[in-house]
Write an enzyme that holds these catalytic residues in place. Structure first.
Site, PDB file in Angstrom:
ATOM      1  N   HIS A 173       2.896  11.510   4.471  1.00 31.34           N
ATOM      2  CA  HIS A 173       2.329  11.500   5.827  1.00 31.34           C
ATOM      3  C   HIS A 173       2.485  10.148   6.523  1.00 31.34           C
ATOM      4  CE1 HIS A 173      -1.312   9.871   3.697  1.00 31.34           C
ATOM      5  NE2 HIS A 173      -1.392   9.164   4.818  1.00 31.34           N
ATOM      6  N   ASP A 205       2.456  15.199  -1.016  1.00 32.92           N
ATOM      7  CA  ASP A 205       2.300  14.080  -0.079  1.00 32.92           C
ATOM      8  C   ASP A 205       2.951  12.805  -0.622  1.00 32.92           C
ATOM      9  OD1 ASP A 205       1.567  12.829   2.269  1.00 32.92           O
ATOM     10  OD2 ASP A 205      -0.432  12.283   1.537  1.00 32.92           O
ATOM     11  N   SER A 282      -2.856   3.893   2.684  1.00 29.57           N
ATOM     12  CA  SER A 282      -2.115   5.045   2.174  1.00 29.57           C
ATOM     13  C   SER A 282      -0.724   4.631   1.718  1.00 29.57           C
ATOM     14  CB  SER A 282      -1.998   6.114   3.263  1.00 29.57           C
ATOM     15  OG  SER A 282      -3.271   6.588   3.635  1.00 29.57           O
TER      16      SER A 282
END
Length: 438
Positions: A173, A205, A282
């Site tokens: 993402h 992901d 992230s």
């Protein structure tokens, strides 16, 4: 008051004492027979007795043996003392001799490590792993900075180098579903490179990015199968675009199933930690005390509840991506309409935790999707969505999980009328997703 003598003076005095005794006794032994002999003659002349002459010889014998024995013992003791003192003498400073024991002053030890070097184990592992952590920026080619005339940053994330030829591991993402953009990678030393997104797995992901640079520092991949709850871990990344940020915490759970988080279609047991993972973390590594990556920072629900993808799952992804690169069969994932959010399905457990930490979650909210990141300049940002919003309905239909929102995004040409709770306030927001045709 101590009476101290130099050791050398002692040994010479002992030696001289033995010599004096020997010389004096030797002189006496030489002179003594003459005198005794003189006395004996007079006694013979006066008495003419043979018995008296025998007694004189006994006296001479006794007077000669005793001094010689004493001088021999003294010489032997002096010789032993001389050898002992010579053996223990210092070349420069002879040993001192005292009648009372000497006391040496305490000398501080210089080789003992300080507390900083002994107990700052976090600093040691950060020094080892941080050079391989990168800052990833998504640059929007349509918008230029007024002063620098460079593309503005649409979003950012983190990653880390797994191969010294420039292969970087990050979250999917972070780098996909953003139109009119390109990936820029900044190393810890400040160098910047254009990154190419090579392999993407939207289910897990995960994604890999390649940059044209060689001989780069890497992070060793550890093992998440033997991870225990309560272990210390360190999260590295760039939260809120503050690159080279370090946070620490413990592992809260090693087997947090994706079903508990409301993530459908994912067979992953996430690592739960209380290490602070914020927007921008992230894709960064979650490392153990050996400096090994045991997870990839993925999402944050609230303060003290964050999740990471286990590194054992990442190993399988890297092996499959290598096979795809070798066979050149990789195809990018199908494009959806772009909205610019990161979201999380609200489960009963997450709702209970949110209500315990904050009383702003309405009681009548039973399900929905939590918006935990909104990319600046995206359709969601322009439409008015904010992090922390809870989406309960889209176009009049109830939203139960993230799959429902993806279904709406697959329908081209339709605007999304969302019912959103922002705290206790109920809002109606319309979002027009961006097409990904180009």
């Amino acid at each position: 008051m101590f009476v101290r003598f130099k050791a050398l003076n002692v040994k010479y005095q002992v030696w001289n004492f033995g010599q004096r005794i020997l010389f004096q006794n030797s002189y006496q032994t030489k002179c003594l027979p003459n005198s005794v002999r003189f006395l004996s003659n007079q006694i013979v002349e006066s008495t003419s007795s043979s018995s008296q002459e025998k007694r004189s010889d006994d006296v001479i014998h006794r007077n000669w043996v005793k001094p010689v024995a004493i001088s021999g013992v003294a010489l032997f003791a002096g010789f032993l003392a001389y050898k002992y003192l010579n053996k223990n003498d210092d070349d420069k400073n002879p040993l001192a001799f005292s009648l009372s024991p000497s006391v040496n002053a305490a000398v501080p030890t210089t080789n003992e490590a300080s507390n900083r070097s002994r107990f700052n184990f976090f600093a040691d592992i950060v020094e080892k792993a941080a050079p391989a952590v990168v800052f990833i920026e998504i640059k929007d080619k349509r918008h230029l900075d007024y002063f620098s005339r460079e593309p503005v940053t649409a979003s950012n994330g983190s990653g880390f180098i797994v191969e010294d030829n420039g292969l970087i591991l990050t979250n999917a993402h972070v780098v996909i579903n953003k139109p009119h953009t390109f990936v820029q990678v900044r190393l810890q030393d400040g160098r910047k490179f254009i990154g190419r997104v090579e392999t993407v797995d939207p289910v897990s992901d995960l994604a890999t990015v390649q940059i044209d640079c060689k001989k780069l520092p890497t992070i060793k991949l550890g093992s998440s199968s033997d991870l225990r709850s309560g272990e210390w871990v360190v999260a590295l990344g760039s939260p809120l675009a503050l690159n080279n940020t370090v946070t620490a915490g413990v592992v809260s759970s090693t087997q947090r199933a994706s079903q508990e988080l409301g993530l459908r279609g994912k067979n992953i047991n996430y690592i739960q930690t209380d290490a602070a993972i914020t927007f921008g973390n992230s894709g960064g590594p979650l490392i153990n005390l050996d400096g090994e990556a045991i997870g990839i920072n993925s999402m944050k629900v609230t303060a003290g509840i964050s999740f990471a993808i286990p590194i054992d799952y990442v190993r399988d992804f890297l092996e499959k991506s290598q096979q795809l690169r070798d066979n050149k069969k990789f195809k990018p994932p199908p494009a959806r309409r772009y909205m610019g959010i990161t979201m999380l399905t609200l489960t009963d457990d997450i709702l209970t935790e949110l209500r315990q930490r904050s009383h702003t979650v309405p009681v009548d909210v039973k399900s929905g999707v939590l918006i935990w990141k909104v990319i600046i300049g995206s359709p969601a940002y322009n439409g008015g969505l904010s992090p922390g919003d809870i989406v309960t309905k889209i176009n009049g239909k109830e939203v139960h999980n993230t799959s429902d929102i993806y279904s709406f995004l697959s329908e081209k040409g339709k605007a999304l009328n969302m019912t959103v709770y922002r705290g206790t306030q109920k809002l109606e927001i319309m979002i027009v997703p961006e097409e990904m045709d180009d």
